[in-house]
Design a protein around this motif. Structure first.
Motif, mmCIF file in Angstrom:
data_model
loop_
_atom_site.group_PDB
_atom_site.id
_atom_site.type_symbol
_atom_site.label_atom_id
_atom_site.label_comp_id
_atom_site.label_asym_id
_atom_site.label_seq_id
_atom_site.Cartn_x
_atom_site.Cartn_y
_atom_site.Cartn_z
ATOM 1 N N VAL A 57 -7.254 0.996 7.939
ATOM 2 C CA VAL A 57 -6.027 0.723 7.194
ATOM 3 C C VAL A 57 -5.270 2.042 7.040
ATOM 4 O O VAL A 57 -5.873 3.097 6.850
ATOM 5 C CB VAL A 57 -6.314 0.095 5.816
ATOM 6 N N ASP A 58 -3.951 1.965 7.145
ATOM 7 C CA ASP A 58 -3.125 3.169 7.056
ATOM 8 C C ASP A 58 -2.809 3.546 5.614
ATOM 9 O O ASP A 58 -2.612 4.723 5.308
ATOM 10 C CB ASP A 58 -1.812 2.964 7.822
ATOM 11 N N ASP A 59 -2.728 2.539 4.738
ATOM 12 C CA ASP A 59 -2.345 2.782 3.352
ATOM 13 C C ASP A 59 -3.298 2.008 2.451
ATOM 14 O O ASP A 59 -3.220 0.779 2.367
ATOM 15 C CB ASP A 59 -0.901 2.337 3.124
ATOM 16 N N VAL A 60 -4.207 2.727 1.790
ATOM 17 C CA VAL A 60 -5.249 2.078 0.984
ATOM 18 C C VAL A 60 -4.635 1.257 -0.147
ATOM 19 O O VAL A 60 -5.009 0.102 -0.372
ATOM 20 C CB VAL A 60 -6.217 3.134 0.403
ATOM 21 N N ARG A 61 -3.680 1.836 -0.857
ATOM 22 C CA ARG A 61 -3.104 1.126 -2.003
ATOM 23 C C ARG A 61 -2.387 -0.145 -1.570
ATOM 24 O O ARG A 61 -2.565 -1.217 -2.177
ATOM 25 C CB ARG A 61 -2.129 2.046 -2.743
ATOM 26 N N ASP A 62 -1.585 -0.061 -0.508
ATOM 27 C CA ASP A 62 -0.867 -1.251 -0.062
ATOM 28 C C ASP A 62 -1.825 -2.314 0.448
ATOM 29 O O ASP A 62 -1.579 -3.512 0.273
ATOM 30 C CB ASP A 62 0.129 -0.884 1.026
ATOM 31 N N TYR A 63 -2.921 -1.885 1.068
ATOM 32 C CA TYR A 63 -3.917 -2.850 1.543
ATOM 33 C C TYR A 63 -4.524 -3.606 0.368
ATOM 34 O O TYR A 63 -4.682 -4.836 0.417
ATOM 35 C CB TYR A 63 -5.010 -2.128 2.330
ATOM 36 N N VAL A 64 -4.869 -2.894 -0.688
ATOM 37 C CA VAL A 64 -5.501 -3.533 -1.840
ATOM 38 C C VAL A 64 -4.527 -4.470 -2.546
ATOM 39 O O VAL A 64 -4.852 -5.626 -2.850
ATOM 40 C CB VAL A 64 -6.035 -2.465 -2.821
ATOM 41 N N ILE A 65 -3.329 -4.001 -2.812
ATOM 42 C CA ILE A 65 -2.370 -4.798 -3.578
ATOM 43 C C ILE A 65 -1.889 -6.007 -2.784
ATOM 44 O O ILE A 65 -1.736 -7.107 -3.326
ATOM 45 C CB ILE A 65 -1.188 -3.920 -4.014
ATOM 46 N N GLY A 66 -1.672 -5.832 -1.497
ATOM 47 C CA GLY A 66 -1.190 -6.937 -0.680
ATOM 48 C C GLY A 66 0.238 -7.308 -1.037
ATOM 49 O O GLY A 66 0.961 -6.552 -1.697
ATOM 50 N N PHE B 123 -9.726 8.079 -0.819
ATOM 51 C CA PHE B 123 -10.530 6.916 -0.444
ATOM 52 C C PHE B 123 -10.411 6.506 1.021
ATOM 53 O O PHE B 123 -11.225 5.717 1.499
ATOM 54 C CB PHE B 123 -10.129 5.709 -1.313
ATOM 55 N N GLY B 124 -9.404 7.008 1.733
ATOM 56 C CA GLY B 124 -9.134 6.512 3.081
ATOM 57 C C GLY B 124 -10.257 6.722 4.067
ATOM 58 O O GLY B 124 -10.648 5.797 4.798
ATOM 59 N N THR B 125 -10.818 7.926 4.119
ATOM 60 C CA THR B 125 -11.867 8.215 5.103
ATOM 61 C C THR B 125 -13.092 7.349 4.868
ATOM 62 O O THR B 125 -13.633 6.738 5.803
ATOM 63 C CB THR B 125 -12.247 9.704 5.043
ATOM 64 N N ALA B 126 -13.550 7.274 3.616
ATOM 65 C CA ALA B 126 -14.739 6.476 3.317
ATOM 66 C C ALA B 126 -14.491 4.999 3.602
ATOM 67 O O ALA B 126 -15.359 4.304 4.152
ATOM 68 C CB ALA B 126 -15.146 6.672 1.864
#
Length: 401
Positions: free
Chosen positions: A181-190, A165-168
């Motif tokens: 964002v460097d880390d998609v999962r960490d960005y979403v979870i917060g 998901f990172g590129t999109a």
């Protein structure tokens, strides 16, 4: 408030209850979700508008496998979130994001751009990194079978989210002037995600990584009466067994209904069979079987001798709250987890494997229908919280002042 999701019925239904609670406290809400007719009708029934986004969730789930890869489908979903949620969130004070990871990432990015408060909500804890459980693997990206260290597995999960998901996500973020964002999962979870599950059915063990707010399950208020013909069937004999597999099309085999009805009959019980996305149907014209479509499970399950289902979070919670013993025939994602919780609590049985036979389902039902399981299910039902939407609504309104 904008409540944004993308997923199956289990991702949409809790938002119905949350929207109702927000309105009771004087706030207005709209829901951004897949364009499925059943979702639109459900929301229209409570006077909440649906803002459709993406393709039909049912078509994606029950149709032929898409020709495109998961990253390509995720890219389309993320782009749709940026387009639709941006317009839907205008004038909103807050955004609540849930559903599949790429959709939540897109919605939260829109909230970031608009400068409105946002929160990520999950309806099962397996998306939250923890040393106490494994992550869920994405299709086509299995974890090494020899790896047992949870920290290593969660690191691999982070890499999978970024690769898929990172590129999109970052391409769309750049298009509206947001940094990558460097880390998609960490960005979403917060750092303070919400876990909308019951603490008895789904206990969260704290970790040092983030502060999880467990609100309790978001139970939907449903006051629709059961249909007259269904009530007549229920009144005509002993409590039947409910069999339904929700949005699980992998149980659409013509044999599944025959297996289920045969197993229930072997226990001397009648059957209420739910069509679901598998389009189950009656196997004969016996008067011991009744077929239902959309039905108020909160009103139905307390009248069942047992509930046989796929292990979705919502169905598991509803059956547990009703005090109905359960047989969980888990298929995928978080469902084996819920099956394990039902078994651990002693309120039912986790079926061994995703493909029941008459013999295997009969054995599971025999245990489930025993008086000890019924007594335990009734006891646990009294411990299930019912204030999840009230807790969450107050948290949200307090956060925006």
């Amino acid at each position: 408030m904008l409540l944004s999701t993308y997923g199956s019925r289990g991702d949409v239904e809790p938002l119905v209850g949350f929207a109702v609670r927000l309105r009771e406290l004087g706030a207005q809400a709209r829901v951004c979700a897949p364009p499925d007719e059943e979702f639109a009708q459900r929301l229209a029934g409570i006077g909440v508008p649906l803002v459709p986004v993406g393709r039909s969730a049912r078509a994606l789930t029950t149709g032929a496998p898409p020709a495109s890869s998961l990253p390509e489908r995720a890219a389309a979903l993320i782009a749709g979130q940026f387009e639709v949620v941006t317009a839907a969130a205008e004038g909103c004070d807050a955004l609540v994001a849930t559903g599949v990871m790429p959709a939540a990432a897109g919605a939260l990015s829109v909230a970031e751009k608009l400068g409105i408060r946002s929160v990520y909500v999950t309806f099962q804890q397996l998306t939250l990194p923890s040393p106490h459980h494994r992550p869920l693997a994405y299709p086509g990206r299995p974890f090494p079978p020899e790896e047992t260290d949870n920290q290593v597995l969660w690191d691999l999960d982070a890499r999978s989210n970024n690769a898929l998901f990172g590129t999109a996500l970052n391409t769309n973020r750049a298009s509206i002037g947001l940094p990558p964002v460097d880390d998609v999962r960490d960005y979403v979870i917060g750092d303070r995600p919400w876990l909308a599950t019951d603490p008895v059915l789904d206990p969260w063990r704290p970790t040092p990584d983030f502060d999880v707010v467990q609100t309790g399950a978001w139970i939907v208020p449903d006051h629709h009466p059961l249909p007259a013909d269904l009530l007549a069937f229920l009144d005509a004999g002993a409590p039947p067994v409910y069999v339904g597999f929700g949005s699980m099309p992998m149980l659409a085999s013509a044999d599944v209904a025959r297996v289920a009805v045969g197993a229930v009959r072997a226990q001397g019980r009648r059957v209420v069979l739910a069509r679901g996305w598998a389009d189950l149907d009656l196997v004969d014209d016996g008067d011991d079987c009744f077929i239902v479509g959309e039905v108020n499970q909160r009103a139905l399950f307390p009248r069942m001798a047992a509930v046989v289902h796929h292990g979705g979070a919502g169905t598991t919670t509803t059956a547990t709250r009703a005090g109905a013993p359960q047989v969980v025939v888990a298929q995928a994602t978080d469902q084996p987890y819920w099956a394990g919780r039902v078994a651990d609590l002693g309120i039912g049985v986790a079926h061994d494997g995703p493909s029941p036979t008459v013999e295997s389902l009969s054995a599971a039902l025999r245990t489930t229908l025993a008086s000890g399981t019924h007594d335990r299910a009734r006891a646990v039902a009294g411990e299930i919280r019912t204030d999840g939407t009230a807790v969450a609504a107050r948290l949200l309104l307090d956060a925006i002042g």
